[in-house]
Design a protein around this motif. Structure first.
Motif, mmCIF file in Angstrom:
data_model
loop_
_atom_site.group_PDB
_atom_site.id
_atom_site.type_symbol
_atom_site.label_atom_id
_atom_site.label_comp_id
_atom_site.label_asym_id
_atom_site.label_seq_id
_atom_site.Cartn_x
_atom_site.Cartn_y
_atom_site.Cartn_z
ATOM 1 N N GLY A 55 47.781 25.699 24.760
ATOM 2 C CA GLY A 55 47.206 24.694 24.361
ATOM 3 C C GLY A 55 46.769 23.717 25.070
ATOM 4 N N PRO A 56 46.807 22.547 24.728
ATOM 5 C CA PRO A 56 46.098 21.268 25.962
ATOM 6 C C PRO A 56 47.263 20.856 26.900
ATOM 7 C CG PRO A 56 46.702 20.188 23.794
ATOM 8 C CD PRO A 56 46.889 21.522 23.500
ATOM 9 N N SER A 57 46.753 20.566 28.128
ATOM 10 C CA SER A 57 47.297 19.884 29.170
ATOM 11 C C SER A 57 46.606 18.949 29.918
ATOM 12 C CB SER A 57 47.542 21.042 30.260
ATOM 13 O OG SER A 57 48.341 21.996 29.990
ATOM 14 N N LEU A 58 47.193 17.639 29.926
ATOM 15 C CA LEU A 58 46.627 16.606 30.458
ATOM 16 C C LEU A 58 47.088 16.290 31.850
ATOM 17 C CD1 LEU A 58 45.111 13.832 29.332
ATOM 18 C CD2 LEU A 58 47.536 12.723 29.103
ATOM 19 N N PHE A 59 46.042 15.835 32.642
ATOM 20 C CA PHE A 59 45.775 15.759 34.054
ATOM 21 C C PHE A 59 45.776 14.476 34.307
ATOM 22 C CE2 PHE A 59 45.466 20.106 33.305
ATOM 23 C CZ PHE A 59 46.343 20.792 34.299
ATOM 24 N N CYS A 60 46.414 13.695 35.203
ATOM 25 C CA CYS A 60 46.103 12.057 35.428
ATOM 26 C C CYS A 60 46.020 12.001 36.785
ATOM 27 C CB CYS A 60 47.437 11.130 35.126
ATOM 28 S SG CYS A 60 47.537 11.349 33.257
ATOM 29 N N PHE A 61 45.069 10.950 37.164
ATOM 30 C CA PHE A 61 44.887 10.386 38.562
ATOM 31 C C PHE A 61 44.833 9.000 38.735
ATOM 32 C CE2 PHE A 61 43.129 14.476 37.083
ATOM 33 C CZ PHE A 61 43.431 15.353 38.039
ATOM 34 N N LEU A 62 45.212 8.417 40.010
ATOM 35 C CA LEU A 62 45.236 7.042 40.206
ATOM 36 C C LEU A 62 43.709 6.465 40.371
ATOM 37 C CD1 LEU A 62 47.945 6.441 42.608
ATOM 38 C CD2 LEU A 62 47.920 5.987 40.218
ATOM 39 N N ASN A 63 42.852 7.355 40.571
ATOM 40 C CA ASN A 63 41.356 6.831 40.791
ATOM 41 C C ASN A 63 40.417 8.044 40.160
ATOM 42 O OD1 ASN A 63 40.708 8.429 43.018
ATOM 43 N ND2 ASN A 63 42.186 7.009 44.137
ATOM 44 N N GLU A 64 39.170 7.652 40.153
ATOM 45 C CA GLU A 64 38.145 8.528 39.745
ATOM 46 C C GLU A 64 37.699 9.489 40.762
ATOM 47 O OE1 GLU A 64 34.726 7.005 36.898
ATOM 48 O OE2 GLU A 64 35.562 5.390 38.060
ATOM 49 N N ASN A 65 37.853 9.154 42.022
ATOM 50 C CA ASN A 65 37.571 10.197 43.344
ATOM 51 C C ASN A 65 38.533 11.275 43.301
ATOM 52 O OD1 ASN A 65 36.396 10.757 45.646
ATOM 53 N ND2 ASN A 65 37.964 10.007 46.818
ATOM 54 N N GLU A 66 39.971 11.090 42.819
ATOM 55 C CA GLU A 66 40.947 12.036 42.824
ATOM 56 C C GLU A 66 40.633 13.057 41.769
ATOM 57 O OE1 GLU A 66 45.120 10.814 42.029
ATOM 58 O OE2 GLU A 66 45.321 10.187 44.164
ATOM 59 N N ARG A 67 40.341 12.553 40.611
ATOM 60 C CA ARG A 67 39.714 13.346 39.406
ATOM 61 C C ARG A 67 38.534 14.248 39.833
ATOM 62 N NH1 ARG A 67 38.241 10.440 33.847
ATOM 63 N NH2 ARG A 67 36.786 9.545 35.101
ATOM 64 N N GLU A 68 37.675 13.727 40.418
ATOM 65 C CA GLU A 68 36.573 14.260 40.735
ATOM 66 C C GLU A 68 36.725 15.603 41.804
ATOM 67 O OE1 GLU A 68 32.370 12.568 41.731
ATOM 68 O OE2 GLU A 68 33.754 10.711 41.563
ATOM 69 N N ILE A 69 37.567 15.338 42.728
ATOM 70 C CA ILE A 69 38.167 16.542 43.747
ATOM 71 C C ILE A 69 38.769 17.438 42.803
ATOM 72 C CG2 ILE A 69 39.515 16.974 45.626
ATOM 73 C CD1 ILE A 69 36.974 15.521 46.539
ATOM 74 N N PHE A 70 39.648 17.107 41.870
ATOM 75 C CA PHE A 70 40.382 18.135 41.053
ATOM 76 C C PHE A 70 39.509 19.029 40.191
ATOM 77 C CE2 PHE A 70 41.898 18.579 36.837
ATOM 78 C CZ PHE A 70 43.055 19.543 36.854
ATOM 79 N N GLU A 71 38.580 18.075 39.447
ATOM 80 C CA GLU A 71 37.618 19.010 38.790
ATOM 81 C C GLU A 71 36.844 19.999 39.798
ATOM 82 O OE1 GLU A 71 37.445 19.146 35.709
ATOM 83 O OE2 GLU A 71 38.452 17.328 35.092
#
Length: 191
Positions: A55-71
């Protein structure tokens, strides 16, 4: 799709956090989740991944840059959300970007579940993409010093890569020009 959440941090562990939003408590994966303080408000950027089995998994980041690198890391074959989180948990973004730009698979292979071949594949896939998203802040002293030599030396003393790499990154920002010996010495002071 959920872009950002604001809520109270209920609990954190290495790569998980629980955020309370009104009557709901959301469990999310997050690199270095201990950066959040329990019983304090947090504003986190999110990414949600749907897995047919779990099912769904939620991933969280302190800033957009972290999220972009994750993606970006997730675009590599064989790298799922949890593996990408483990990479970001064990290797600071600056060190990861530097390792990709400078073709240093040994640094990336320090993350759990990532061998040397997979690290080389990550570098191959992301080398041109990382420059568009993230400009590495790792100083030239790290690039000039033999970073693998520093890691090997500190690992032989019993330190783990998730202790070494963040410390090297911090030292490189403070010491603009330093020899390998100086970097090892300063890194040991931080660890």
């Amino acid at each position: 799709m959920i872009n950002k959440i604001n809520g109270l941090t209920v609990k954190t562990s290495d790569i998980e956090t629980i955020i309370e939003i009104g009557p709901l408590q959301l469990r999310a994966y997050m690199p270095q989740a201990q950066r959040l303080k329990t019983n304090e408000q947090a504003s986190l950027y999110t990414s949600m991944i749907w897995n047919q089995e779990t099912g769904p998994s939620l991933f969280c980041f302190l800033n957009e840059n972290e999220r972009e690198i994750f993606e970006l890391v997730r675009t590599c074959p064989g790298i799922g959300g949890k593996t990408a989180i483990l990479i970001l948990h064990n290797i600071p973004i600056e060190s990861l970007a530097s390792a990709i730009e400078n073709n240093e698979p040994k640094i990336i292979s320090k993350a759990p579940g990532i061998g040397l071949k997979k690290a080389e594949m990550i570098i191959l896939k992301l080398k041109n993409k990382i420059k568009n998203i993230y400009k590495s802040n790792v100083s030239s002293s790290i690039a000039k010093a033999n970073i693998e030599e520093i890691i090997d030396a500190l690992e032989s003393l019993g330190y783990k890569s998730n202790q070494i790499i963040p410390a090297i990154t911090k030292v490189s920002k403070e010491k603009k020009t330093a020899s390998t010996q100086e970097l090892i010495s300063e890194t040991l002071k931080i660890i």
